[in-house]
Design a protein around this motif. Structure first.
Motif, PDB file in Angstrom:
ATOM      1  N   UNK A  28     -11.581  15.386 -23.030  1.00  0.00           N
ATOM      2  CA  UNK A  28     -11.938  14.195 -21.977  1.00  0.00           C
ATOM      3  C   UNK A  28     -12.011  14.611 -20.981  1.00  0.00           C
ATOM      4  N   UNK A  29     -12.944  14.425 -20.280  1.00  0.00           N
ATOM      5  CA  UNK A  29     -12.912  14.802 -18.833  1.00  0.00           C
ATOM      6  C   UNK A  29     -13.835  13.495 -18.349  1.00  0.00           C
ATOM      7  N   UNK A  30     -13.028  13.928 -16.705  1.00  0.00           N
ATOM      8  CA  UNK A  30     -13.161  12.533 -16.212  1.00  0.00           C
ATOM      9  C   UNK A  30     -12.484  12.057 -14.707  1.00  0.00           C
ATOM     10  N   UNK A  67     -19.001   7.274 -20.059  1.00  0.00           N
ATOM     11  CA  UNK A  67     -17.578   6.911 -20.405  1.00  0.00           C
ATOM     12  C   UNK A  67     -17.327   7.204 -22.275  1.00  0.00           C
ATOM     13  N   UNK A  68     -16.359   7.956 -21.518  1.00  0.00           N
ATOM     14  CA  UNK A  68     -14.966   7.791 -22.812  1.00  0.00           C
ATOM     15  C   UNK A  68     -14.671   6.932 -23.459  1.00  0.00           C
ATOM     16  N   UNK A 120      -7.709   3.346 -24.069  1.00  0.00           N
ATOM     17  CA  UNK A 120      -8.015   4.396 -21.891  1.00  0.00           C
ATOM     18  C   UNK A 120      -9.652   4.456 -22.260  1.00  0.00           C
ATOM     19  N   UNK A 121     -10.706   4.486 -21.155  1.00  0.00           N
ATOM     20  CA  UNK A 121     -12.085   4.525 -20.904  1.00  0.00           C
ATOM     21  C   UNK A 121     -12.318   6.002 -19.901  1.00  0.00           C
ATOM     22  N   UNK A 122     -12.718   7.425 -19.448  1.00  0.00           N
ATOM     23  CA  UNK A 122     -13.374   7.910 -18.953  1.00  0.00           C
ATOM     24  C   UNK A 122     -14.122   8.040 -18.404  1.00  0.00           C
ATOM     25  N   UNK A 123     -14.547   8.193 -16.972  1.00  0.00           N
ATOM     26  CA  UNK A 123     -16.386   8.354 -16.916  1.00  0.00           C
ATOM     27  C   UNK A 123     -16.744   9.569 -16.774  1.00  0.00           C
ATOM     28  N   UNK A 124     -17.043  10.539 -16.572  1.00  0.00           N
ATOM     29  CA  UNK A 124     -17.552  11.480 -16.876  1.00  0.00           C
ATOM     30  C   UNK A 124     -18.847  11.461 -16.878  1.00  0.00           C
TER      31      UNK A 124
END
Ligand code: M6R
Length: 600
Positions: free
Chosen positions: A62-64, A42-43, A34-38
């Motif tokens: 991990x937030x976003x 981008x994590x 997964x990739x999340x954007x906060x």
């Protein structure tokens, strides 16, 4: 095969993505990410193996509120951390998930980005590096993404995050499935509606080579020239609880048990108010005007097609050929003058079948898709659709879709026969009701099937299935079911073919499952059983009431001779299930296999 999810809204994206990926597990995969954007970060979190491993890896803060996720079924490069998605561009500005196969990725890499250092062996990484390359030339992200989409040859479903743009997931597809789900102050993307049905049941279909900007409060669809395309959404008729295992240990067992209910739904769905069988008259007209039907399918659906051919020829009187789609596409036989193509596909997404549909549509031929998934690619692209009404099939091993496909084909053939004034001597509705009751009896006999699996298959490395006429078709499906989930090498043969080669493989104790439900070949198949027994085989005879003999292993209830495949197969499904269970194998997710085979 690979699955994609994405979310953009106001909640934490991580959990929504992980849950979405869990719902896509059934498609088959060997790594996930997964990739999340906060804020401006981008994590990316990835793991080889199951989603459970990804969950462990993502067990942090991990937030976003925007992100993309992926399950990978390896095509280019081994299953590994490096090859799993999401992939990032060199500067890490862009992050991408991809389902499909890019045919010209080497050419694109050599033409545009020969000096870029790649970290994976995938075709996907070329896409994300190319977006960065064009952005570095001064293009906006949308322009760069559109440019790349216009350069790609092959199949793809894409979801792209841009570190510099917190408000958009860039999306495109070609041949591979991808839907946009519409929420209240959020939007999602998913390979199928099942993955995100927990958060929304409203979806928009995407067409090949459209570029879509998915934002929190809007979805903008454009063609490659940048023109905005308006598209209504539809409601996916899936009950979220249908996709749960409930009290069953495995989806496969649940789906075997659901067959009587699926049969009842089919009987109801294809009846008019007067209680007569009912198929869309436009479909009947197309069958009537065809001089030959070509059934195109893969795997279990191909086996259902073999049974359907019997109905279309014997009842409706239409010459019918059945073809494996992956062969047909590269080796098309001489076609008749007025062919009708019937595509049988549980998922409606099988790339090999879709490739044939694209070709036959180009040739101007009419088409009908028989599928379990409304709105699937094969359904959208064919002239007509008949739905299976079997409910979501999650286990990789297809069970209830096979019986549903056969039932729908039987109804189609009967309606065409009636329209043509052909006497079939079959009153199908009561016969299907008998079939339903017979399936129920077999499902209730599950403990007996477990005993048969123990007696015949506990330690064997191989097994043979034989039958004649309708039973031969079922023997092919029985063998496929057993091999795909138990890894026992299993083959189905026409009883008469044994002495032309296969009998050489019979040794002391070799299990031979013989189907004996056809009156006109009962003596012959029993003769074949004697031949293998004389060479040491361990015979498991599945016969039918009225045709049984002392010593038969299991006797199915009596049904119409041409409808026996709907019943005998249920015994074989259960035997395969228990054979795999006793070997302690992952019944629902057999190794190397994917539920939806979305690459050719
Ligand atoms: O979705 P489809 O019916 O087009 O899928 C075709 C085959 O991939 C499928 O039937 C496969 O053979 C099953 N795993 C067999 O159980």
């Amino acid at each position: 095969m690979c699955g994609i999810v994405g979310y953009i809204g106001h909640e934490k994206a991580k959990e929504i993505l992980l849950r979405g990926l869990e719902k896509l597990e059934y498609r088959g995969y060997d790594s996930a990410g997964i990739a999340t954007r906060e804020d401006k970060d981008v994590t990316v979190t990835k793991a080889k193996g199951r989603i459970a491993e990804l969950r462990k890896a993502a067990d942090n803060d991990i937030d976003g509120s925007a992100g993309i996720g992926h399950t990978r079924w390896a095509t280019h490069g081994v299953p590994s951390y490096e090859n799993s998605h999401p992939h990032q561009s060199s500067s890490e500005r862009y992050t991408l998930v991809h389902n499909g196969v890019i045919e010209n990725y080497e050419e694109l890499r050599d033409t545009y980005i020969p000096d870029v250092a790649f970290v994976s062996e995938t075709d996907t990484e070329v896409i994300v590096q190319l977006v960065e390359y064009f952005a570095n030339q001064g293009m906006t992200t949308e322009a760069a993404f559109t440019k790349v989409v216009s350069l790609l040859h092959g199949s793809y479903a894409l979801g792209l995050l841009d570190r510099e743009d917190k408000d958009t997931i860039y999306v495109a597809k070609n041949k591979s499935p991808l839907l946009v789900g519409i929420g209240d102050n959020f939007n999602v993307i998913a390979s199928d509606a099942l993955a995100m049905i927990q958060v929304t049941s409203e979806y928009k279909e995407l067409k090949d080579q459209e570029v879509v900007l998915v934002q929190r409060d809007q979805v903008v669809i454009k063609d490659l020239a940048g023109n905005v395309v308006e598209r209504d959404s539809y409601t996916a008729e899936i009950d979220a609880s249908d996709a749960e295992k409930g009290v069953y240990a495995h989806y496969m067992l649940k789906e075997i048990h659901e067959q009587p209910a699926a049969m009842r739904r089919i009987i109801q769905s294809y009846q008019d108010e007067q209680g007569n069988l009912n198929i869309d008259p436009e479909i009947v007209k197309d069958v009537q005007s065809a001089d030959r039907i070509y059934i195109i399918a893969a795997g279990t659906s191909y086996h259902a097609g073999l049974v359907g051919k019997e109905y279309l020829e014997k009842w409706a009187g239409v010459p019918t050929e059945v073809h494996v789609s992956s062969e047909f596409v590269y080796n098309m036989p001489l076609l008749s003058e007025r062919p009708l193509f019937i595509y049988i596909s549980q998922s409606g997404e099988t790339a090999d079948s879709r490739a044939v549909l694209v070709e036959t549509t180009k040739l101007g031929h009419r088409s009908l898709t028989i599928t379990n998934v409304a709105g699937s690619t094969l359904s959208r692209e064919a002239d007509h659709t008949l739905l299976l009404h079997a409910g979501p099939e999650i286990a990789v091993a297809s069970t209830k879709a096979y019986t549903a496909q056969i039932a729908v084909l039987s109804i189609l053939a009967q309606v065409v026969a009636a329209e043509r004034g052909r006497e079939t001597n079959v009153d199908l509705l009561p016969e299907l009701a008998k079939v339903t009751a017979a399936i129920e009896t077999i499902v209730d006999d599950a403990p007996k099937m477990e005993q048969i699996a123990t007696d015949f298959l506990e330690t064997t490395r191989n097994a043979f299935f034989i039958g004649r006429a309708a039973d031969y078709n079922v023997s092919l499906e029985g063998a496929l079911k057993l091999k795909e989930i138990s890894y026992i090498q299993a083959e189905g043969f026409a009883g008469g073919e044994l002495k032309h080669g296969t009998i050489a493989l019979i040794e002391e104790g070799t299990p031979v499952v013989a189907l004996a439900t056809q009156e006109h070949v009962n003596l012959s198949i029993r003769g074949n059983v004697k031949e293998v027994v004389a060479r040491g085989a361990h015979p498991c005879i599945i016969s039918m009431e009225g045709l049984e003999k002392d010593g038969d292993t299991y006797v199915i209830p009596h049904v119409h001779e041409l409808l026996t495949p709907l019943v005998s197969v249920v015994a074989l499904q259960l035997i395969s299930y228990y054979a795999a269970l006793h070997r302690d194998l992952d019944v629902d997710k057999p190794r190397n296999l994917a539920k939806s085979v979305t690459v050719e």
